[in-house]
Design a protein around this motif. Sequence first.
Motif, mmCIF file in Angstrom:
data_model
loop_
_atom_site.group_PDB
_atom_site.id
_atom_site.type_symbol
_atom_site.label_atom_id
_atom_site.label_comp_id
_atom_site.label_asym_id
_atom_site.label_seq_id
_atom_site.Cartn_x
_atom_site.Cartn_y
_atom_site.Cartn_z
ATOM 1 N N GLY A 291 0.849 -1.188 0.000
ATOM 2 C CA GLY A 291 0.000 0.000 0.000
ATOM 3 C C GLY A 291 0.877 1.227 0.000
ATOM 4 N N PHE A 292 0.628 2.168 -0.913
ATOM 5 C CA PHE A 292 1.475 3.361 -0.992
ATOM 6 C C PHE A 292 1.291 4.204 0.264
ATOM 7 N N LYS A 293 2.412 4.646 0.831
ATOM 8 C CA LYS A 293 2.340 5.532 1.995
ATOM 9 C C LYS A 293 3.517 6.488 1.967
ATOM 10 N N THR A 294 3.308 7.636 2.601
ATOM 11 C CA THR A 294 4.347 8.638 2.782
ATOM 12 C C THR A 294 4.572 8.790 4.273
ATOM 13 N N ILE A 295 5.837 8.736 4.683
ATOM 14 C CA ILE A 295 6.189 8.768 6.098
ATOM 15 C C ILE A 295 7.079 9.985 6.354
ATOM 16 N N THR A 296 6.725 10.775 7.356
ATOM 17 C CA THR A 296 7.534 11.917 7.776
ATOM 18 C C THR A 296 7.586 11.943 9.304
ATOM 19 N N GLY A 297 8.628 12.519 9.845
ATOM 20 C CA GLY A 297 8.765 12.643 11.296
ATOM 21 C C GLY A 297 9.428 11.418 11.914
ATOM 22 N N ARG A 298 10.244 11.671 12.907
ATOM 23 C CA ARG A 298 11.056 10.608 13.514
ATOM 24 C C ARG A 298 10.211 9.483 14.110
ATOM 25 N N GLU A 299 9.129 9.807 14.818
ATOM 26 C CA GLU A 299 8.328 8.753 15.433
ATOM 27 C C GLU A 299 7.587 7.916 14.393
ATOM 28 N N ALA A 300 7.122 8.546 13.328
ATOM 29 C CA ALA A 300 6.475 7.793 12.243
ATOM 30 C C ALA A 300 7.502 6.904 11.546
ATOM 31 N N LEU A 301 8.718 7.422 11.352
ATOM 32 C CA LEU A 301 9.780 6.606 10.765
ATOM 33 C C LEU A 301 10.109 5.417 11.666
ATOM 34 N N ARG A 302 10.179 5.660 12.966
ATOM 35 C CA ARG A 302 10.474 4.574 13.917
ATOM 36 C C ARG A 302 9.392 3.492 13.833
ATOM 37 N N ALA A 303 8.132 3.881 13.836
ATOM 38 C CA ALA A 303 7.034 2.911 13.761
ATOM 39 C C ALA A 303 7.098 2.130 12.446
ATOM 40 N N ASP A 304 7.398 2.824 11.364
ATOM 41 C CA ASP A 304 7.512 2.138 10.071
ATOM 42 C C ASP A 304 8.665 1.144 10.082
ATOM 43 N N TRP A 305 9.785 1.531 10.686
ATOM 44 C CA TRP A 305 10.940 0.625 10.712
ATOM 45 C C TRP A 305 10.682 -0.605 11.576
ATOM 46 N N ILE A 306 9.971 -0.440 12.680
ATOM 47 C CA ILE A 306 9.630 -1.597 13.512
ATOM 48 C C ILE A 306 8.822 -2.584 12.684
ATOM 49 N N ASP A 307 7.849 -2.065 11.952
ATOM 50 C CA ASP A 307 7.015 -2.898 11.087
ATOM 51 C C ASP A 307 7.826 -3.506 9.944
ATOM 52 N N ARG A 308 8.655 -2.692 9.302
ATOM 53 C CA ARG A 308 9.449 -3.139 8.151
ATOM 54 C C ARG A 308 10.427 -4.251 8.545
ATOM 55 N N LEU A 309 11.053 -4.122 9.693
ATOM 56 C CA LEU A 309 12.017 -5.137 10.122
ATOM 57 C C LEU A 309 11.347 -6.486 10.366
ATOM 58 N N GLN A 310 10.095 -6.449 10.819
ATOM 59 C CA GLN A 310 9.366 -7.701 11.050
ATOM 60 C C GLN A 310 8.860 -8.310 9.750
ATOM 61 N N LYS A 311 8.304 -7.476 8.870
ATOM 62 C CA LYS A 311 7.657 -7.984 7.657
ATOM 63 C C LYS A 311 8.597 -8.148 6.471
ATOM 64 N N TYR A 312 9.591 -7.276 6.350
ATOM 65 C CA TYR A 312 10.458 -7.246 5.169
ATOM 66 C C TYR A 312 11.937 -7.175 5.542
ATOM 67 N N PRO A 313 12.455 -8.151 6.285
ATOM 68 C CA PRO A 313 13.881 -8.083 6.622
ATOM 69 C C PRO A 313 14.730 -8.067 5.349
ATOM 70 N N ALA A 314 15.754 -7.259 5.370
ATOM 71 C CA ALA A 314 16.622 -7.122 4.195
ATOM 72 C C ALA A 314 17.629 -8.248 4.129
ATOM 73 N N GLY A 315 17.858 -8.696 2.932
ATOM 74 C CA GLY A 315 18.882 -9.693 2.676
ATOM 75 C C GLY A 315 20.061 -9.043 1.987
ATOM 76 N N SER A 316 20.502 -9.653 0.934
ATOM 77 C CA SER A 316 21.722 -9.204 0.273
ATOM 78 C C SER A 316 21.507 -8.008 -0.643
ATOM 79 N N LEU A 317 22.595 -7.325 -0.911
ATOM 80 C CA LEU A 317 22.632 -6.249 -1.885
ATOM 81 C C LEU A 317 22.444 -6.862 -3.269
ATOM 82 N N ASP A 318 21.556 -6.276 -4.064
ATOM 83 C CA ASP A 318 21.311 -6.760 -5.420
ATOM 84 C C ASP A 318 22.052 -5.900 -6.442
ATOM 85 N N ASP A 319 21.994 -4.559 -6.266
ATOM 86 C CA ASP A 319 22.631 -3.645 -7.216
ATOM 87 C C ASP A 319 22.820 -2.291 -6.542
ATOM 88 N N LEU A 320 23.772 -1.520 -7.047
ATOM 89 C CA LEU A 320 24.087 -0.206 -6.484
ATOM 90 C C LEU A 320 24.605 0.684 -7.601
#
Length: 108
Positions: free
Chosen positions: A40-69
């Motif tokens: 779902g498209f979302k826009t996140i601003t502010g430190r507390e909103a970023l923190r909440a998003d990261w808590i969720d992101r780490l649980q649902k979408y843990p990062a693996g390896s680098l694909d490209d840079l």
Amino acid sequence: MSFDPMAVAVDWLDAYRAGDIESILDMYAEDAVVHCGFGGFKTITGREALRADWIDRLQKYPAGSLDDLNPYHDGTILSYVTSTGVVNALFAFDAAGRIKELNLARSH
């Protein structure tokens, strides 16, 4: 430019993979904006909103390896692998090398 945009993006991915929310949050400018185009498209601003998003992101979408840079204008495009596929992250930075805008989208 007194910083390496590609190195900052790699540091971000390393902190993401380590689950280090405080280090991740410290990489963002105070007025940072994150646009997330998956789950779902979302826009996140502010430190507390970023923190909440990261808590969720780490649980649902843990990062693996680098694909490209790659450099992109004054920023960086970094692609990384998650359990749900490859994600493209387009970084824009402020003059101090902090993330001022981040656009996240699934790779096609």
